[in-house]
Design a protein around this motif. Sequence first.
Motif, PDB file in Angstrom:
ATOM      1  N   UNK A  63       0.846  -1.195   0.000  1.00  0.00           N
ATOM      2  CA  UNK A  63       0.000   0.000   0.000  1.00  0.00           C
ATOM      3  C   UNK A  63       0.884   1.249   0.000  1.00  0.00           C
ATOM      4  N   UNK A  64       1.908   1.253   0.820  1.00  0.00           N
ATOM      5  CA  UNK A  64       2.816   2.408   0.887  1.00  0.00           C
ATOM      6  C   UNK A  64       3.628   2.561  -0.411  1.00  0.00           C
ATOM      7  N   UNK A  65       4.007   1.456  -1.018  1.00  0.00           N
ATOM      8  CA  UNK A  65       4.737   1.511  -2.283  1.00  0.00           C
ATOM      9  C   UNK A  65       3.853   2.096  -3.386  1.00  0.00           C
ATOM     10  N   UNK A  66       2.590   1.746  -3.406  1.00  0.00           N
ATOM     11  CA  UNK A  66       1.660   2.334  -4.373  1.00  0.00           C
ATOM     12  C   UNK A  66       1.611   3.848  -4.198  1.00  0.00           C
ATOM     13  N   UNK A  67       1.535   4.310  -2.949  1.00  0.00           N
ATOM     14  CA  UNK A  67       1.501   5.750  -2.688  1.00  0.00           C
ATOM     15  C   UNK A  67       2.781   6.424  -3.183  1.00  0.00           C
ATOM     16  N   UNK A  68       3.922   5.813  -2.904  1.00  0.00           N
ATOM     17  CA  UNK A  68       5.201   6.397  -3.357  1.00  0.00           C
ATOM     18  C   UNK A  68       5.251   6.499  -4.873  1.00  0.00           C
ATOM     19  N   UNK A  69       4.925   5.404  -5.526  1.00  0.00           N
ATOM     20  CA  UNK A  69       4.986   5.395  -6.999  1.00  0.00           C
ATOM     21  C   UNK A  69       3.995   6.360  -7.632  1.00  0.00           C
ATOM     22  N   UNK A  70       2.839   6.508  -7.007  1.00  0.00           N
ATOM     23  CA  UNK A  70       1.810   7.384  -7.567  1.00  0.00           C
ATOM     24  C   UNK A  70       1.956   8.840  -7.177  1.00  0.00           C
ATOM     25  N   UNK A  71       2.837   9.109  -6.206  1.00  0.00           N
ATOM     26  CA  UNK A  71       2.992  10.486  -5.743  1.00  0.00           C
ATOM     27  C   UNK A  71       1.854  10.926  -4.835  1.00  0.00           C
ATOM     28  N   UNK A  72       1.190   9.957  -4.181  1.00  0.00           N
ATOM     29  CA  UNK A  72       0.084  10.261  -3.288  1.00  0.00           C
ATOM     30  C   UNK A  72       0.556  10.227  -1.840  1.00  0.00           C
ATOM     31  N   UNK A  73       0.017  11.091  -0.981  1.00  0.00           N
ATOM     32  CA  UNK A  73       0.344  10.951   0.440  1.00  0.00           C
ATOM     33  C   UNK A  73      -0.335   9.705   1.011  1.00  0.00           C
ATOM     34  N   UNK A  74       0.269   9.119   2.006  1.00  0.00           N
ATOM     35  CA  UNK A  74      -0.334   8.025   2.774  1.00  0.00           C
ATOM     36  C   UNK A  74      -0.035   8.342   4.231  1.00  0.00           C
ATOM     37  N   UNK A  75      -0.757   9.327   4.765  1.00  0.00           N
ATOM     38  CA  UNK A  75      -0.488   9.818   6.109  1.00  0.00           C
ATOM     39  C   UNK A  75      -0.740   8.771   7.175  1.00  0.00           C
ATOM     40  N   UNK A  76      -1.670   7.875   6.903  1.00  0.00           N
ATOM     41  CA  UNK A  76      -1.984   6.813   7.837  1.00  0.00           C
ATOM     42  C   UNK A  76      -2.425   5.588   7.042  1.00  0.00           C
ATOM     43  N   UNK A  77      -1.903   4.434   7.414  1.00  0.00           N
ATOM     44  CA  UNK A  77      -2.317   3.163   6.825  1.00  0.00           C
ATOM     45  C   UNK A  77      -2.658   2.232   7.979  1.00  0.00           C
ATOM     46  N   UNK A  78      -3.892   1.755   8.022  1.00  0.00           N
ATOM     47  CA  UNK A  78      -4.333   0.893   9.113  1.00  0.00           C
ATOM     48  C   UNK A  78      -4.990  -0.360   8.550  1.00  0.00           C
ATOM     49  N   UNK A  79      -4.603  -1.505   9.089  1.00  0.00           N
ATOM     50  CA  UNK A  79      -5.215  -2.763   8.675  1.00  0.00           C
ATOM     51  C   UNK A  79      -6.599  -2.886   9.307  1.00  0.00           C
TER      52      UNK A  79
END
Length: 94
Positions: A63-79
């Motif tokens: 999920x975090x890699x998708x954000x990095x590649x897309x240039x999107x913030x991922x301020x919080x990721x929760x399962x």
Amino acid sequence: MPRFVIEREIPSLGKWTPQDLQAASRTSCGVLQAMGPQVQWVHSYVTDDKMYCIYQAADEELVREHARRGGFPANSVARVRCVIDPSTAEAVPA
């Protein structure tokens, strides 16, 4: 596959045009296609200054890699551990 909720802080997001949202969606879908089936976007909720995205992924790092590649913030990721709704009140405990 585990499900995740991603909080993305994006100032003035609620003022984006349909074309802006379409462009962001296309970027996201392109990254997902390149990454393969181990990470999937389910849907997102757009508010004034944040986007809440629901993803299915093998792990949080995808999920975090998708954000990095897309240039999107991922301020919080929760399962997501479970989902409840009004029908949960009527369920008979196991």
